[in-house]
Design a protein around this motif. Structure first.
Motif, PDB file in Angstrom:
ATOM      1  N   PRO A 251       0.835  -1.200   0.000  1.00 12.57           N
ATOM      2  CA  PRO A 251       0.000   0.000   0.000  1.00 12.57           C
ATOM      3  C   PRO A 251       0.873   1.254   0.000  1.00 12.57           C
ATOM      4  O   PRO A 251       2.051   1.216   0.376  1.00 12.57           O
ATOM      5  N   LYS A 252       0.267   2.367  -0.416  1.00  8.74           N
ATOM      6  CA  LYS A 252       1.026   3.594  -0.589  1.00  8.74           C
ATOM      7  C   LYS A 252       0.403   4.742   0.204  1.00  8.74           C
ATOM      8  O   LYS A 252      -0.819   4.944   0.162  1.00  8.74           O
ATOM      9  N   ALA A 253       1.246   5.482   0.904  1.00 12.37           N
ATOM     10  CA  ALA A 253       0.827   6.693   1.591  1.00 12.37           C
ATOM     11  C   ALA A 253       1.297   7.899   0.791  1.00 12.37           C
ATOM     12  O   ALA A 253       2.449   7.946   0.340  1.00 12.37           O
ATOM     13  N   LEU A 254       0.404   8.851   0.608  1.00 11.56           N
ATOM     14  CA  LEU A 254       0.763  10.142   0.025  1.00 11.56           C
ATOM     15  C   LEU A 254       0.933  11.121   1.172  1.00 11.56           C
ATOM     16  O   LEU A 254       0.012  11.319   1.967  1.00 11.56           O
ATOM     17  N   MET A 255       2.107  11.708   1.261  1.00 11.94           N
ATOM     18  CA  MET A 255       2.404  12.650   2.331  1.00 11.94           C
ATOM     19  C   MET A 255       2.642  14.027   1.728  1.00 11.94           C
ATOM     20  O   MET A 255       3.575  14.225   0.953  1.00 11.94           O
ATOM     21  N   ALA A 256       1.765  14.974   2.048  1.00  4.55           N
ATOM     22  CA  ALA A 256       1.850  16.348   1.538  1.00  4.55           C
ATOM     23  C   ALA A 256       2.276  17.254   2.681  1.00  4.55           C
ATOM     24  O   ALA A 256       1.558  17.374   3.682  1.00  4.55           O
ATOM     25  N   VAL A 257       3.429  17.903   2.524  1.00  2.00           N
ATOM     26  CA  VAL A 257       4.062  18.571   3.661  1.00  2.00           C
ATOM     27  C   VAL A 257       4.456  19.998   3.318  1.00  2.00           C
ATOM     28  O   VAL A 257       5.041  20.263   2.261  1.00  2.00           O
ATOM     29  N   MET A 267       9.374  15.918  11.372  1.00  2.00           N
ATOM     30  CA  MET A 267       8.336  14.972  11.794  1.00  2.00           C
ATOM     31  C   MET A 267       7.943  14.056  10.635  1.00  2.00           C
ATOM     32  O   MET A 267       7.800  12.842  10.810  1.00  2.00           O
ATOM     33  N   ALA A 268       7.790  14.648   9.445  1.00  2.00           N
ATOM     34  CA  ALA A 268       7.393  13.872   8.269  1.00  2.00           C
ATOM     35  C   ALA A 268       8.406  12.779   7.967  1.00  2.00           C
ATOM     36  O   ALA A 268       8.032  11.645   7.616  1.00  2.00           O
ATOM     37  N   ASN A 269       9.688  13.098   8.089  1.00  2.00           N
ATOM     38  CA  ASN A 269      10.716  12.108   7.779  1.00  2.00           C
ATOM     39  C   ASN A 269      10.662  10.934   8.755  1.00  2.00           C
ATOM     40  O   ASN A 269      10.820   9.763   8.350  1.00  2.00           O
ATOM     41  N   VAL A 270      10.426  11.216  10.022  1.00  2.00           N
ATOM     42  CA  VAL A 270      10.320  10.144  11.017  1.00  2.00           C
ATOM     43  C   VAL A 270       9.080   9.293  10.740  1.00  2.00           C
ATOM     44  O   VAL A 270       9.118   8.055  10.775  1.00  2.00           O
ATOM     45  N   ILE A 271       7.973   9.942  10.441  1.00  2.00           N
ATOM     46  CA  ILE A 271       6.733   9.213  10.140  1.00  2.00           C
ATOM     47  C   ILE A 271       6.908   8.356   8.895  1.00  2.00           C
ATOM     48  O   ILE A 271       6.491   7.186   8.860  1.00  2.00           O
ATOM     49  N   ALA A 272       7.545   8.907   7.860  1.00  2.00           N
ATOM     50  CA  ALA A 272       7.750   8.159   6.613  1.00  2.00           C
ATOM     51  C   ALA A 272       8.621   6.931   6.843  1.00  2.00           C
ATOM     52  O   ALA A 272       8.347   5.844   6.321  1.00  2.00           O
ATOM     53  N   THR A 273       9.675   7.100   7.621  1.00  2.00           N
ATOM     54  CA  THR A 273      10.566   5.971   7.906  1.00  2.00           C
ATOM     55  C   THR A 273       9.817   4.847   8.610  1.00  2.00           C
ATOM     56  O   THR A 273       9.965   3.659   8.275  1.00  2.00           O
ATOM     57  N   GLU A 274       8.979   5.220   9.573  1.00  2.00           N
ATOM     58  CA  GLU A 274       8.229   4.201  10.311  1.00  2.00           C
ATOM     59  C   GLU A 274       7.167   3.548   9.430  1.00  2.00           C
ATOM     60  O   GLU A 274       6.941   2.331   9.509  1.00  2.00           O
ATOM     61  N   LEU A 275       6.522   4.321   8.581  1.00  2.00           N
ATOM     62  CA  LEU A 275       5.533   3.739   7.670  1.00  2.00           C
ATOM     63  C   LEU A 275       6.181   2.693   6.772  1.00  2.00           C
ATOM     64  O   LEU A 275       5.621   1.602   6.558  1.00  2.00           O
ATOM     65  N   LYS A 276       7.343   3.014   6.235  1.00  2.00           N
ATOM     66  CA  LYS A 276       8.036   2.066   5.368  1.00  2.00           C
ATOM     67  C   LYS A 276       8.399   0.795   6.133  1.00  2.00           C
ATOM     68  O   LYS A 276       8.284  -0.319   5.605  1.00  2.00           O
TER      69      LYS A 276
END
Length: 398
Positions: A251-257, A267-276
């Motif tokens: 699945p794919k998350a779209l993150m608009a920052v 914060m976005a980078n930490v969230i993205a790393t954990e999502l992956k």
């Protein structure tokens, strides 16, 4: 003043041209004007109009109709779609012939009642219903949300002509009527789709299924040239542009920052790393430099939308609101969302964006998080927990 134009035997274009129109509905630029196409179909027993024109052009419209029949003698008006650029002269048709039958969808009947504020003789049509004009048969196809809830297509069986109202149209006003008589207008065709039809891709897929196997010699839309030689190209273009999102894979998350001072981006980078790490791929957009089309394409492929926003002047910044506004111009693959951000003086933005997402029918899969100034290590742990909640919700949906 133009004359009517023969489409095939017994079928005439009785529409009007509007070459100097530069903004349609006060919304969309129209560099090459537009047309309001209406079609008169004469059977041996009855005469039907397929749509009318915008009200200011009614006199020219009736002049064309009068070349073939006294407007008071028209038996049927088919209202494929009630928007005033197509139904604007219906009231005057009724003035001339109060007994005329209005063939339309149930939704169109309701809309017409409020547009006309008068009684009329409605005939509600369903999928596959037909009316015999005498040697010419109209068949109706229910195609809601192309691009209003009321829309239908009308198909002339014997001549294999499709009258799809706004579908397959273009705001393009050439001197000639048929596609094989004019210059290529692909850019206008695609721009029209992008502005008018793109939000309803799933409805286009439904409509195309109903038209499968239907022999179509011409596509006769309500705006722009009649496609005498390229009807299948128009239909295939819509099929390509409206193809269902790809399935399978992660699945794919779209993150608009948007990050004025880097804190929301951290914060976005930490969230993205954990999502992956949790099994969700991430596509990240910096809202200050994104291309709208790229972002809209990503919305149509994403399983969850994450908005990262600071609070500026007690509000989310304009770039964030613009990204939210674009949602209504597409058919998102999924409507799951979550919001995070940072702030200095005050922190209203995250809650405001959450409210907007819920207003757009998004399901929030995690409570929004917002931290003041530079996030601490403990704050970043909360970001990881936030990402875990998002991932769990997305993977559950899968």
């Amino acid at each position: 003043m133009d004359k009517s134009i023969r489409v095939v035997e017994g079928v005439h274009w009785v529409g009007v041209r509007h070459p100097d129109l530069r903004v349609f509905d006060d919304l969309f630029p129209t560099r090459n004007g537009t047309t309001y196409n209406s079609y008169l179909i004469e059977g041996t027993e009855k005469t039907a109009l397929i749509d009318t024109v915008k009200e200011p052009f009614a006199e020219e419209f009736f002049s064309k109709v009068s070349e073939h029949i006294d407007p008071t003698k028209i038996d049927i008006v088919v209202v494929n779609h009630t928007e005033p650029d197509h139904s604007g002269a219906v009231a005057q048709v009724l003035d001339k012939n109060p007994d005329v039958q209005i063939y339309c969808s149930k939704a169109a009947e309701n809309f017409l009642k409020q547009l006309l504020n008068r009684s009329f003789n409605a005939v509600i049509v369903n999928d596959g219903d037909e009316v015999d004009l005498g040697g010419k048969t109209l068949r109706f196809i229910i195609t809601p949300y192309l691009h209003w809830p009321d829309t239908i297509f009308t198909y002339l069986v014997e001549e294999e002509l499709l009258f799809p109202c706004d579908a397959f149209g273009a705001h393009y006003c050439p001197d000639k009527l048929f596609d094989d008589e004019i210059n290529e207008f692909y850019a206008d065709f695609h721009f029209y789709f992008d502005c008018i039809v793109r939000p309803f891709k799933d409805k286009v897929r439904d409509a195309l299924k109903k038209c499968e196997g239907l022999p179509i010699k011409m596509v006769c839309p309500s705006h722009g040239p009649i496609r005498r030689s390229s009807g299948q190209f128009a239909i295939e273009s819509y099929a390509r542009w409206c193809a269902a999102p790809s399935s399978g894979g992660r699945p794919k998350a779209l993150m608009a920052v948007l990050s004025s001072h880097g804190n929301t981006r951290d914060m976005a980078n930490v969230i993205a790393t954990e999502l992956k790490a949790q099994g969700v791929d991430v596509e990240m957009f910096a809202l200050s430099e994104m291309r709208d089309d790229d972002y809209r394409d990503a919305l149509e492929q994403a399983d969850v939308l994450l908005i990262g926003t600071p609070t500026i002047q007690r509000d989310a910044p304009p770039h964030v609101w613009h990204a939210l506004a674009l949602i209504s111009s597409v058919t998102p693959k999924a409507k799951l969302g979550a919001v995070f951000g940072s702030f200095g003086w005050s922190g209203e933005a995250v809650k405001m964006v959450e409210q907007r997402l819920t207003g757009l029918k998004y399901k929030l899969v995690a409570d929004g998080i917002s931290f003041r100034f530079t996030p601490t290590m403990e704050n970043m742990d909360v970001c990881r927990s936030f990402a875990e909640q998002v991932a769990a919700a997305v993977l559950t949906e899968e």
